[in-house]
Design a protein around this motif. Structure first.
Motif, PDB file in Angstrom:
ATOM      1  N   MET A  18       1.142  -1.197  -0.098  1.00 53.09           N
ATOM      2  CA  MET A  18       0.131  -0.011  -0.130  1.00 53.09           C
ATOM      3  C   MET A  18       0.441   1.140   0.230  1.00 53.09           C
ATOM      4  N   LEU A  19       2.228   0.980   0.334  1.00 53.06           N
ATOM      5  CA  LEU A  19       2.484   2.237   0.455  1.00 53.06           C
ATOM      6  C   LEU A  19       3.522   2.874  -1.344  1.00 53.06           C
ATOM      7  N   MET A  20       4.144   1.432  -0.865  1.00 54.90           N
ATOM      8  CA  MET A  20       4.092   1.815  -2.722  1.00 54.90           C
ATOM      9  C   MET A  20       3.322   1.961  -3.835  1.00 54.90           C
ATOM     10  N   ASN A  21       2.159   1.717  -3.822  1.00 57.10           N
ATOM     11  CA  ASN A  21       0.829   2.876  -4.396  1.00 57.10           C
ATOM     12  C   ASN A  21       0.696   3.736  -4.480  1.00 57.10           C
ATOM     13  N   GLY A  22       1.552   3.997  -2.998  1.00 56.19           N
ATOM     14  CA  GLY A  22       0.848   6.019  -2.613  1.00 56.19           C
ATOM     15  C   GLY A  22      -0.586   6.238  -1.273  1.00 56.19           C
ATOM     16  N   GLN A  23      -1.300   3.995  -1.647  1.00 57.81           N
ATOM     17  CA  GLN A  23      -2.541   4.260  -0.943  1.00 57.81           C
ATOM     18  C   GLN A  23      -2.576   4.750   0.744  1.00 57.81           C
ATOM     19  N   VAL A  24      -1.178   4.330   1.538  1.00 60.83           N
ATOM     20  CA  VAL A  24      -1.028   5.423   2.193  1.00 60.83           C
ATOM     21  C   VAL A  24       0.456   5.893   2.539  1.00 60.83           C
ATOM     22  N   ALA A  25       0.732   6.633   3.841  1.00 54.32           N
ATOM     23  CA  ALA A  25       1.967   7.701   3.436  1.00 54.32           C
ATOM     24  C   ALA A  25       3.221   7.165   4.275  1.00 54.32           C
ATOM     25  N   MET A  26       2.121   6.168   5.500  1.00 56.64           N
ATOM     26  CA  MET A  26       3.821   5.844   6.224  1.00 56.64           C
ATOM     27  C   MET A  26       3.389   4.585   7.297  1.00 56.64           C
ATOM     28  N   ILE A  27       4.058   3.889   7.664  1.00 55.59           N
ATOM     29  CA  ILE A  27       4.356   2.208   8.429  1.00 55.59           C
ATOM     30  C   ILE A  27       4.765   2.198   8.889  1.00 55.59           C
ATOM     31  N   ALA A  28       4.561   1.061   9.812  1.00 52.65           N
ATOM     32  CA  ALA A  28       5.844   1.298  11.228  1.00 52.65           C
ATOM     33  C   ALA A  28       6.489  -0.568  10.250  1.00 52.65           C
ATOM     34  N   ALA A  29       7.597   0.050  10.119  1.00 54.22           N
ATOM     35  CA  ALA A  29       8.221  -0.980   9.636  1.00 54.22           C
ATOM     36  C   ALA A  29      10.098  -0.609   9.901  1.00 54.22           C
ATOM     37  N   GLY A  30      10.374  -2.649  10.111  1.00 53.46           N
ATOM     38  CA  GLY A  30      11.933  -1.969   9.757  1.00 53.46           C
ATOM     39  C   GLY A  30      12.317  -2.247   8.339  1.00 53.46           C
ATOM     40  N   LYS A  31      13.618  -2.525   8.442  1.00 48.31           N
ATOM     41  CA  LYS A  31      14.422  -2.794   7.064  1.00 48.31           C
ATOM     42  C   LYS A  31      13.709  -3.766   6.471  1.00 48.31           C
ATOM     43  N   TRP A  32      13.546  -4.360   6.746  1.00 46.73           N
ATOM     44  CA  TRP A  32      13.036  -6.170   6.176  1.00 46.73           C
ATOM     45  C   TRP A  32      12.052  -5.837   4.722  1.00 46.73           C
ATOM     46  N   PRO A  33      11.115  -4.268   4.431  1.00 42.89           N
ATOM     47  CA  PRO A  33      10.891  -4.434   3.553  1.00 42.89           C
ATOM     48  C   PRO A  33      11.452  -3.400   2.122  1.00 42.89           C
ATOM     49  N   PHE A  34      12.709  -3.229   2.413  1.00 42.40           N
ATOM     50  CA  PHE A  34      14.123  -3.203   1.638  1.00 42.40           C
ATOM     51  C   PHE A  34      14.126  -3.892   0.271  1.00 42.40           C
ATOM     52  N   GLY A  35      14.260  -4.849   0.593  1.00 43.70           N
ATOM     53  CA  GLY A  35      13.949  -6.268  -0.012  1.00 43.70           C
ATOM     54  C   GLY A  35      12.727  -5.781  -1.935  1.00 43.70           C
ATOM     55  N   THR A  36      12.435  -5.754  -1.139  1.00 47.16           N
ATOM     56  CA  THR A  36      11.191  -5.675  -2.350  1.00 47.16           C
ATOM     57  C   THR A  36      11.191  -4.016  -2.290  1.00 47.16           C
TER      58      THR A  36
END
Length: 158
Positions: free
Chosen positions: A1-19
């Protein structure tokens, strides 16, 4: 949803960086999570402890030493976790698109380290699914979190 511009922020560590890398998504930065009077933000990192109860302390130590070393942290943890070695962190994290990457290191001073349960991956999937329902207006927060709690409790009882 972040990458699609549907949300402005998420709580995440570094794990999404691969995606993010695979999808050439670089419109990202990091920031401290808000803190609350009643609890601290929790975090985890790539650490490899040796349990006191191990039957093979020398082998466990050797594996822990290897996994905690520079080579392992650069390769194993490079794009999915926050390295625990400051030297590796200073080399690996600036390569992310996050200009504010030092927040990862500084977060340890304001957060509480906790041990993740064995079922962490499964729990994360449940939590992320219900948060997505909230963010996409498919559910209200109270209902979604009540359902998430029921599912997570069931997972932890397995």
């Amino acid at each position: 949803m972040l990458m699609n511009g549907q949300v402005a922020m998420i709580a995440a560590g570094k794990w999404p960086f691969g995606t993010y890398d695979k999808n050439h998504f670089a419109n990202i930065d990091v920031q401290f999570l808000p803190t609350f009077k009643t609890s601290k933000v929790i975090f985890g990192s790539g650490a490899f402890p040796v349990l006191k109860s191990t039957k093979y302390p020398e082998a466990a130590y050797q594996l822990s030493a290897f996994l905690s070393g520079v080579y392992s942290q650069k390769t194993t943890l490079s794009n999915t976790s926050i390295p625990t070695r400051i030297s590796v962190m200073n080399e690996v994290l600036p390569k992310t698109p996050a200009s504010n990457w030092k927040v990862y290191a500084e977060s340890a001073d304001v957060a509480k380290a906790v041990e993740a349960p064995m079922q962490y991956g499964e729990i994360q999937g449940v939590f992320d699914r219900h948060v997505s329902e909230i963010l996409s207006n498919q559910s209200d927060a109270a209902t979604a979190m009540k359902k998430a709690k029921q599912e997570i409790d069931a997972i932890l009882k397995k």
